[in-house]
Scaffold this active site. Structure first.
Site, PDB file in Angstrom:
ATOM      1  N   LYS A 156      -3.470  -6.172   8.828  1.00 55.80           N
ATOM      2  CA  LYS A 156      -4.895  -5.883   9.025  1.00 55.80           C
ATOM      3  C   LYS A 156      -5.822  -6.948   8.462  1.00 55.80           C
ATOM      4  O   LYS A 156      -6.714  -7.422   9.144  1.00 55.80           O
ATOM      5  CB  LYS A 156      -5.282  -4.575   8.310  1.00 55.80           C
ATOM      6  N   ARG A 160     -10.460   5.679   6.953  1.00 50.50           N
ATOM      7  CA  ARG A 160      -9.049   6.000   6.740  1.00 50.50           C
ATOM      8  C   ARG A 160      -8.803   7.499   6.744  1.00 50.50           C
ATOM      9  O   ARG A 160      -7.645   7.927   6.659  1.00 50.50           O
ATOM     10  CB  ARG A 160      -8.610   5.449   5.384  1.00 50.50           C
ATOM     11  N   ARG A 190       4.860  -9.788   0.276  1.00 45.82           N
ATOM     12  CA  ARG A 190       3.482 -10.015  -0.157  1.00 45.82           C
ATOM     13  C   ARG A 190       3.340  -9.793  -1.662  1.00 45.82           C
ATOM     14  O   ARG A 190       2.567 -10.476  -2.329  1.00 45.82           O
ATOM     15  CB  ARG A 190       2.539  -9.065   0.604  1.00 45.82           C
ATOM     16  N   ARG A 211      -0.213  -8.103  -5.866  1.00 47.98           N
ATOM     17  CA  ARG A 211      -1.119  -6.950  -5.843  1.00 47.98           C
ATOM     18  C   ARG A 211      -0.511  -5.789  -6.624  1.00 47.98           C
ATOM     19  O   ARG A 211       0.665  -5.492  -6.497  1.00 47.98           O
ATOM     20  CB  ARG A 211      -1.350  -6.504  -4.381  1.00 47.98           C
ATOM     21  N   ARG A 257       1.989   4.874  -0.093  1.00 49.08           N
ATOM     22  CA  ARG A 257       0.915   4.436   0.814  1.00 49.08           C
ATOM     23  C   ARG A 257       1.279   4.697   2.270  1.00 49.08           C
ATOM     24  O   ARG A 257       0.430   5.031   3.090  1.00 49.08           O
ATOM     25  CB  ARG A 257       0.601   2.962   0.571  1.00 49.08           C
TER      26      ARG A 257
END
Ligand code: AMP
Length: 186
Positions: A8, A83, A122, A128, A139
């Protein structure tokens, strides 16, 4: 729209660049507040690191304020918002009052097995706080339960664009550009 790891953020930046409009990422706004240690950052850090959603009330207020800024006057791209169904209704009402509406909703589709691998990768690159394996799993669940239903909502409005999110960043980008250009009559 897209599940965690669907690409995204990367594609949102590219699409906003193509149309010369700002990309507004609620996730980026939250991360920047966490980094700067603001009140908002303190309020949302634990929630985000647990893979849960920040409340609709807080998130909607942030988006509403951001949309009032001058750079949004000629259009905008939302990345990671809405969301939840409440957020989607809020956005529709907010835009209606402003005399505008959504032109297109892009759904980036990636096979779930590929997503976990992408996110773990990632985690190594970006570090993160919400890219640990447990949080990633949570998630995914939250996305499936709360966000995936929005796809039907936008499909029924006739503005949903399903874009295959597999392949290189460039391949996905070109597919997305073609779909959006077609939808908005470019
Ligand atoms: P993202 O960068 O879009 O993956 O967002 C990172 C995290 O920020 C999400 O997992 C949520 O915890 C939070 N977040 C971002 N956007 C929203 C939203 N629209 N509603 C609730 N929480 C959000």
């Amino acid at each position: 729209m897209g599940a965690p790891g669907a690409g995204k953020g990367t594609q949102a930046t590219a699409l906003a660049g193509r149309y010369g409009i700002p990309a507004i990422s609620t996730g980026d706004i939250f991360r920047s507040n966490i980094k700067r240690g603001t009140e908002l950052g303190k309020q949302v850090q634990a929630i985000i690191e647990a893979g849960e959603y920040v409340s609709d009330e807080v998130t909607e207020a942030i988006v509403a304020n951001r949309l009032e800024e001058d750079d949004c006057a000629g259009g905008f791209l939302l990345d990671g918002f809405p969301r939840t169904m409440n957020q989607a209704h809020f956005l529709d009402e907010h835009l209606e009052v402003a005399g505008t509406g959504l032109d297109a909703v892009v759904s980036l589709q990636v096979n779930p097995d590929a997503l976990v691998d992408r996110l773990l990768e990632r985690a190594q690159v970006e570090g993160r706080g919400d890219d640990t394996e447990d949080t990633i799993r949570r998630r995914m669940e939250v996305y499936a339960g709360q966000t995936a239903p929005l796809l039907f909502y936008y499909e029924s409005q006739g503005i949903l664009l399903d874009v295959d999110g597999t392949g290189s960043v460039e391949e996905v980008r070109e597919r997305m550009f073609a779909a959006v250009d077609h939808q908005v009559g470019n």
